[in-house]
Design a protein around this motif. Structure first.
Motif, PDB file in Angstrom:
ATOM      1  N   GLY A 297       0.988  -1.419  -0.435  1.00  0.00           N
ATOM      2  CA  GLY A 297      -0.221   0.382  -0.038  1.00  0.00           C
ATOM      3  C   GLY A 297       0.958   1.001  -0.056  1.00  0.00           C
ATOM      4  O   GLY A 297       2.012   0.984  -0.948  1.00  0.00           O
ATOM      5  N   THR A 298       0.295   2.233   0.845  1.00  0.00           N
ATOM      6  CA  THR A 298       1.144   3.246   0.857  1.00  0.00           C
ATOM      7  C   THR A 298       2.495   3.611   0.912  1.00  0.00           C
ATOM      8  O   THR A 298       3.307   3.790   0.607  1.00  0.00           O
ATOM      9  N   MET A 299       2.477   2.658   1.893  1.00  0.00           N
ATOM     10  CA  MET A 299       3.480   2.692   3.247  1.00  0.00           C
ATOM     11  C   MET A 299       4.795   1.822   2.451  1.00  0.00           C
ATOM     12  O   MET A 299       5.701   1.929   2.167  1.00  0.00           O
ATOM     13  N   GLU A 318       2.600  -9.385  -1.404  1.00  0.00           N
ATOM     14  CA  GLU A 318       1.084  -8.662  -1.374  1.00  0.00           C
ATOM     15  C   GLU A 318      -0.411 -10.006  -0.893  1.00  0.00           C
ATOM     16  O   GLU A 318       0.486 -11.178  -1.426  1.00  0.00           O
ATOM     17  N   ARG A 319      -1.895  -9.804  -1.109  1.00  0.00           N
ATOM     18  CA  ARG A 319      -2.683 -10.889  -0.817  1.00  0.00           C
ATOM     19  C   ARG A 319      -2.719 -11.744  -2.361  1.00  0.00           C
ATOM     20  O   ARG A 319      -2.828 -12.763  -1.358  1.00  0.00           O
ATOM     21  N   ALA A 374       4.566  -4.050   6.536  1.00  0.00           N
ATOM     22  CA  ALA A 374       3.701  -2.706   6.139  1.00  0.00           C
ATOM     23  C   ALA A 374       2.098  -3.216   5.928  1.00  0.00           C
ATOM     24  O   ALA A 374       1.580  -2.800   5.067  1.00  0.00           O
ATOM     25  N   ALA A 375       1.423  -4.203   6.789  1.00  0.00           N
ATOM     26  CA  ALA A 375       0.289  -4.307   6.053  1.00  0.00           C
ATOM     27  C   ALA A 375      -0.765  -3.601   6.940  1.00  0.00           C
ATOM     28  O   ALA A 375      -0.965  -2.589   7.320  1.00  0.00           O
ATOM     29  N   PHE A 376      -2.084  -3.719   6.982  1.00  0.00           N
ATOM     30  CA  PHE A 376      -3.481  -2.850   7.412  1.00  0.00           C
ATOM     31  C   PHE A 376      -2.879  -3.235   9.447  1.00  0.00           C
ATOM     32  O   PHE A 376      -1.967  -3.583  10.122  1.00  0.00           O
ATOM     33  N   GLU A 377      -3.116  -1.548   9.877  1.00  0.00           N
ATOM     34  CA  GLU A 377      -2.898  -1.308  11.726  1.00  0.00           C
ATOM     35  C   GLU A 377      -3.919  -2.245  11.797  1.00  0.00           C
ATOM     36  O   GLU A 377      -5.231  -1.607  12.758  1.00  0.00           O
ATOM     37  N   LYS A 382      -1.637  -8.207  11.431  1.00  0.00           N
ATOM     38  CA  LYS A 382       0.150  -8.521  12.088  1.00  0.00           C
ATOM     39  C   LYS A 382       0.086  -9.352  12.622  1.00  0.00           C
ATOM     40  O   LYS A 382       1.091 -10.412  11.986  1.00  0.00           O
ATOM     41  N   ASN A 402       6.190  -2.439  10.440  1.00  0.00           N
ATOM     42  CA  ASN A 402       6.140  -0.352  10.554  1.00  0.00           C
ATOM     43  C   ASN A 402       5.105  -0.260  10.845  1.00  0.00           C
ATOM     44  O   ASN A 402       4.236   0.670  10.579  1.00  0.00           O
ATOM     45  N   SER A 404       2.129   1.690  13.400  1.00  0.00           N
ATOM     46  CA  SER A 404       2.483   2.804  13.862  1.00  0.00           C
ATOM     47  C   SER A 404       2.194   3.478  15.673  1.00  0.00           C
ATOM     48  O   SER A 404       2.623   4.520  16.572  1.00  0.00           O
ATOM     49  N   PHE A 426       8.847   3.407  10.013  1.00  0.00           N
ATOM     50  CA  PHE A 426       8.768   5.062   8.633  1.00  0.00           C
ATOM     51  C   PHE A 426       8.401   5.705   8.283  1.00  0.00           C
ATOM     52  O   PHE A 426       6.933   5.693   9.183  1.00  0.00           O
TER      53      PHE A 426
HETATM   54  P1  NAD Z   1      -2.934   1.043   3.322  1.00  0.00           P
HETATM   55  O1  NAD Z   1      -3.615   0.109   3.675  1.00  0.00           O
HETATM   56  O2  NAD Z   1      -2.350   2.078   2.244  1.00  0.00           O
HETATM   57  O3  NAD Z   1      -2.062  -0.449   2.682  1.00  0.00           O
HETATM   58  C1  NAD Z   1      -1.608  -1.840   3.387  1.00  0.00           C
HETATM   59  C2  NAD Z   1      -1.844  -2.959   2.669  1.00  0.00           C
HETATM   60  O4  NAD Z   1      -0.952  -3.573   2.773  1.00  0.00           O
HETATM   61  C3  NAD Z   1      -2.460  -3.212   0.824  1.00  0.00           C
HETATM   62  O5  NAD Z   1      -1.806  -2.737   0.249  1.00  0.00           O
HETATM   63  C4  NAD Z   1      -2.934  -4.443   1.154  1.00  0.00           C
HETATM   64  O6  NAD Z   1      -3.959  -5.744   0.323  1.00  0.00           O
HETATM   65  C5  NAD Z   1      -1.717  -5.190   2.322  1.00  0.00           C
HETATM   66  N1  NAD Z   1      -2.187  -6.755   3.010  1.00  0.00           N
HETATM   67  C6  NAD Z   1      -3.301  -5.871   4.140  1.00  0.00           C
HETATM   68  N2  NAD Z   1      -2.848  -7.905   4.622  1.00  0.00           N
HETATM   69  C7  NAD Z   1      -2.430  -8.435   4.041  1.00  0.00           C
HETATM   70  C8  NAD Z   1      -1.312  -9.836   3.347  1.00  0.00           C
HETATM   71  N3  NAD Z   1      -2.523 -10.784   4.948  1.00  0.00           N
HETATM   72  N4  NAD Z   1      -0.747  -9.814   3.103  1.00  0.00           N
HETATM   73  C9  NAD Z   1       0.265  -9.078   1.946  1.00  0.00           C
HETATM   74  N5  NAD Z   1      -0.602  -8.026   2.015  1.00  0.00           N
HETATM   75  C10 NAD Z   1      -1.966  -7.472   2.598  1.00  0.00           C
HETATM   76  O7  NAD Z   1      -2.123   1.359   4.557  1.00  0.00           O
HETATM   77  P2  NAD Z   1      -0.813   1.922   5.174  1.00  0.00           P
HETATM   78  O8  NAD Z   1      -0.931   3.529   5.434  1.00  0.00           O
HETATM   79  O9  NAD Z   1       0.224   1.065   4.032  1.00  0.00           O
HETATM   80  O10 NAD Z   1      -0.189   1.519   6.123  1.00  0.00           O
HETATM   81  C11 NAD Z   1       0.452   0.208   6.498  1.00  0.00           C
HETATM   82  C12 NAD Z   1       1.372   0.409   7.719  1.00  0.00           C
HETATM   83  O11 NAD Z   1       2.257   1.115   7.909  1.00  0.00           O
HETATM   84  C13 NAD Z   1       0.031   0.314   9.062  1.00  0.00           C
HETATM   85  O12 NAD Z   1       0.484  -0.297  10.106  1.00  0.00           O
HETATM   86  C14 NAD Z   1      -0.174   1.236   8.868  1.00  0.00           C
HETATM   87  O13 NAD Z   1       0.113   2.064  10.409  1.00  0.00           O
HETATM   88  C15 NAD Z   1       1.570   2.367   8.984  1.00  0.00           C
HETATM   89  N6  NAD Z   1       1.865   3.092   8.823  1.00  0.00           N
HETATM   90  C16 NAD Z   1       1.480   3.974   8.224  1.00  0.00           C
HETATM   91  C17 NAD Z   1       2.468   5.420   7.884  1.00  0.00           C
HETATM   92  C18 NAD Z   1       1.291   6.206   6.921  1.00  0.00           C
HETATM   93  O14 NAD Z   1       1.121   7.843   7.061  1.00  0.00           O
HETATM   94  N7  NAD Z   1       0.626   6.233   5.881  1.00  0.00           N
HETATM   95  C19 NAD Z   1       3.359   5.959   8.117  1.00  0.00           C
HETATM   96  C20 NAD Z   1       3.688   5.315   9.315  1.00  0.00           C
HETATM   97  C21 NAD Z   1       3.094   4.260   9.681  1.00  0.00           C
END
Ligand code: NAD
Length: 692
Positions: A297-299, A318-319, A374-377, A382, A402, A404, A426
């Motif tokens: 995802g984003t991170m 990824e999934r 870096a999957a869902f929070e 996790k 990763n 938060s 990060f």
């Molecule tokens: P996001 O929703 O953009 O991305 C999460 C990705 O994880 C998705 O693409 C999803 O398909 C994938 N995913 C989910 N379950 C999975 C699995 N079982 N196997 C493989 N892939 C899987 O979320 P994000 O914003 O990138 O955040 C990811 C993590 O980073 C979270 O823990 C969040 O707290 C942390 N984080 C986010 C930020 C931010 O600003 N967005 C900053 C620091 C930390």
């Protein structure tokens, strides 16, 4: 030649006197080096058997700049301008043999020489503005005579470091020598004719100076050194060399004592200290070659790019195939943006993107030395990932998350190897933001932390080691900062007033504008998750919840704390004003007004207070680590040195008074930190505090 002092030595090679500096690690211009150089130049000039001089910093080095520790002490003779003047005035030719960094004062010494020969690894630059200073030993007067006023303004105001090829193209180096640099310098020196930059006319035509000034001022943000540099450089067109030098020196000495320069020096040392963790001094990191990221995802995509930028081949898991393809597209977009902005060439973009391999096949994780999740929070997500990871990862692989906010010990405990689990937090965008919070779970092995620190270095990130608690260092303190910004709004300030006060303080963006940019839904979900555990004695401001419940999630929905128009420009929104008024009415709050200074002091005090709690609990090792977290991860203005440094400058007694007011307004959770009270009582500061 007995007068020459140890870090500087003199040897004769035929008719050439070779001055060598040997002062590890980088030949900083300490008092002893300045004295040695001065003595050496004078002795060789007086020696009738010497025809020419060479200054060498030894293999791979020249002089990397001032000794920054000395800058916080009173100036002590001999001064660098004396050394530079002696080289400039020397009747015999002086050649600089620049094998490594010639930065700041080192560059000024090189500019006083008659010929500058560089090795392929030479680096040149007048980088003083990065420390809130201007060059103080002729750099502002010699450089424009060599490259013109416009170019000098750009180089000095940006503090740019030039590699050998670029320095050659601009004329800072006369030649780049591929072979034995010192031998070449010695062979050439007797045939060199004097060419003093101090005697050169200023190149005619000021083409581009105005544009360079405009660019420099734009990047200046609260750094008075930029305006001073521009003023002093422009004097070259109007004043004699000596007059220009005097102007430069006066400005340098005044800036050296400025609050901004002191804050920047504080950060310079903080950055070097942060990687040092007690107990890890002799712990070797584990080898890292193959790395993987789970979640694109984003991170995850940003982290994959940051790892690829550092030279790693990255497996991106990824999934399913569709999500993996979408992840690769995110990576490709990040590189396309860098190519478009000119930061990377097309070929580099293609090559780096090719380092990232997307897949939905978990078996590919078996090869990884490091996996960053870096999957869902979500703790359940996790925990499931770490269980599966435990089953496939090779022994000794570092398993990082990763997350938060989530509890690292709980995540580690689902594996059979909690010693290998660590937090690598990060910040978004992960390929740009410098902060890397290294979160240390209770059972983490020392070499896992050492590996995380080595990784940060390789990635060019600023590591800050944090203990495991809700929000670690950064988000923990940020949560209080945001809570009190909302309290200020409910008590009478408008979101625009709070943001304007923060921007006037030096933040690039106020906290409400930042919230709108990140999306209000994330914090909302977190508040809902924690609602049951919240202390009823804590004041709860529900305005942000109502915004989310009305579908105002921030920029992405076109509205949040602000309204956004089609091009993304923000404005105050009557709907928000009405929500705020409603919230005040429900609590029978009579709105009062706050000055920008009151807003700044309140929010700063709240941050420092929560920082003090993190320090006392051992979550942060030192106050300067908290400063780094905010400067590198949360946009805190560098020239203010970070929240703990800024609180010290405000005076901890005044901070206590503000915290008491914040406590009265915010209720439970905002109590003054015992550590803050104790330091204030004893007249001490965060900077001089160390955990017993
Ligand atoms: P996001 O929703 O953009 O991305 C999460 C990705 O994880 C998705 O693409 C999803 O398909 C994938 N995913 C989910 N379950 C999975 C699995 N079982 N196997 C493989 N892939 C899987 O979320 P994000 O914003 O990138 O955040 C990811 C993590 O980073 C979270 O823990 C969040 O707290 C942390 N984080 C986010 C930020 C931010 O600003 N967005 C900053 C620091 C930390």
């Amino acid at each position: 030649m007995d007068a020459v002092t140890p870090p500087v030595t003199v040897a004769r090679q035929g008719k050439v006197g070779v001055i060598a500096i040997e002062f590890a690690p980088v030949n900083a211009l300490s008092k002893a080096v300045r004295q040695g150089l001065l003595d050496a130049v004078r002795a060789l000039e007086a020696d009738p058997d010497v025809a020419a001089l060479v200054i060498s910093g030894g293999p791979g080095r020249f002089i990397a700049g001032a000794d920054i520790r000395e800058m916080s002490q009173p100036p002590d003779a001999p001064f660098l301008p004396d050394v530079v003047a002696a080289i400039d005035a020397c009747a015999k030719p002086v050649v600089a043999a620049i094998a490594g960094a010639a930065l700041g004062g080192g560059c000024e010494i090189a500019l006083a020489c008659d010929l500058r020969l560089g090795g392929p690894k030479a680096l040149m630059g007048l980088t003083e503005t990065r420390l809130g200073l201007i060059p103080g030993a002729g750099g502002t007067q010699r450089l424009p005579r060599l490259v013109g006023v416009a170019q000098a303004i750009a180089l000095i105001c940006e503090g740019r470091v030039l590699k050998a090829g670029d320095a050659l193209a601009l004329g800072l180096l006369d030649e780049v020598v591929e072979g034995d640099l010192l031998a070449e310098a010695i062979a050439r020196a007797p045939g060199v004719t004097k060419r003093r930059l101090s005697e050169l006319p200023v190149p005619a035509g000021d083409d581009g100076a105005e544009a360079a000034i405009a660019r420099a001022r734009k990047g200046a943000k609260g750094v008075p050194a930029i305006d001073e540099a521009i003023r002093v450089i422009r004097a070259v067109g109007e004043a004699e060399f000596a007059t220009g030098l005097a102007l430069e020196r006066a400005a340098f000495l005044a800036l050296r004592e400025s609050a901004e320069a002191k804050a920047l020096r504080h950060l310079f040392f903080a950055e070097r200290e942060a990687g040092k963790v007690p107990g890890l001094e002799s712990v070797a990191p584990r080898p890292l070659e193959a790395v993987a990221v789970i979640g694109a995802g984003t991170m995850g995509a940003g982290i994959a790019v940051a790892l690829a930028d550092a030279g790693f081949s990255v497996t991106l898991v990824e999934r399913d195939g569709v999500a993996a393809a979408a992840g690769l597209q995110r990576v490709a977009d990040l590189y396309a943006r860098q190519v478009k902005s000119g930061r990377l060439t097309d070929a580099q973009g293609v090559e780096r993107r090719a380092r990232v391999t997307p897949t939905a096949d978990w078996a590919s994780l078996a090869a990884a030395d490091l996996v960053v999740e870096a999957a869902f929070e979500d703790l359940a997500v996790k925990a499931d990932i770490f269980r599966r990871l435990d089953a496939v990862a090779k022994p000794g692989a570092v398993l990082a998350t990763n997350t938060s906010y989530l509890d690292l010990d709980t995540i580690a405990a689902v594996t059979s190897r909690p010693q290998d689990v660590v937090g690598l937090h990060f910040f978004a965008p992960a390929n740009v933001m410098k902060l890397l919070e290294v979160v240390r779970p209770a059972l983490a092995a020392p070499d896992v932390i050492a590996t995380a620190l080595a990784l940060a270095k390789k990635m060019g990130k600023q590591p800050v080691v944090a203990g495991n608690c809700d929000g670690f260092i950064g988000n923990r303190i940020y949560a209080l900062y945001r809570r009190h910004a909302e309290v200020l709004v409910e008590d009478g300030a408008s979101p625009q007033e709070v943001d304007a006060a923060l921007e006037a303080y030096g933040f690039a963006m106020g906290i409400f504008a930042v919230s709108d940019m990140s999306g209000l839904d994330i914090a909302y979900a977190m508040r809902k998750r924690r609602a049951a555990a919240r202390d009823p004695a804590e004041r709860y401001v529900a305005i942000a919840d109502r915004l989310v419940e009305q579908g105002r999630l921030g920029r992405k929905t076109g509205a949040g704390w602000y309204a956004y128009d089609a091009v993304g420009d923000k404005s105050a929104d009557p709907v928000v004003e009405a929500l705020i008024a409603e919230s005040r009415a429900e609590k029978a709050i009579v709105p009062r007004s706050f000055t920008p200074e009151q807003i700044q002091r309140r929010l700063l005090a709240v941050m420092a207070n929560e920082g003090a709690k993190a320090l006392a609990e051992g979550i942060a090792l030192r106050a300067s680590d908290i400063d780094l977290a905010f400067v590198h991860g949360y946009g805190f203005p560098r020239t203010r040195g970070g929240p703990m440094w800024a609180a010290d400058q405000m005076g901890l007694r005044a901070v206590v008074t503000e915290v008491e007011a914040a406590h009265a307004a915010g209720g439970a959770g905002s109590e003054p930190a015992p550590l803050l009270l104790a330091l204030a009582r004893d007249g001490r500061s965060f900077a001089d505090w160390r955990k017993a």
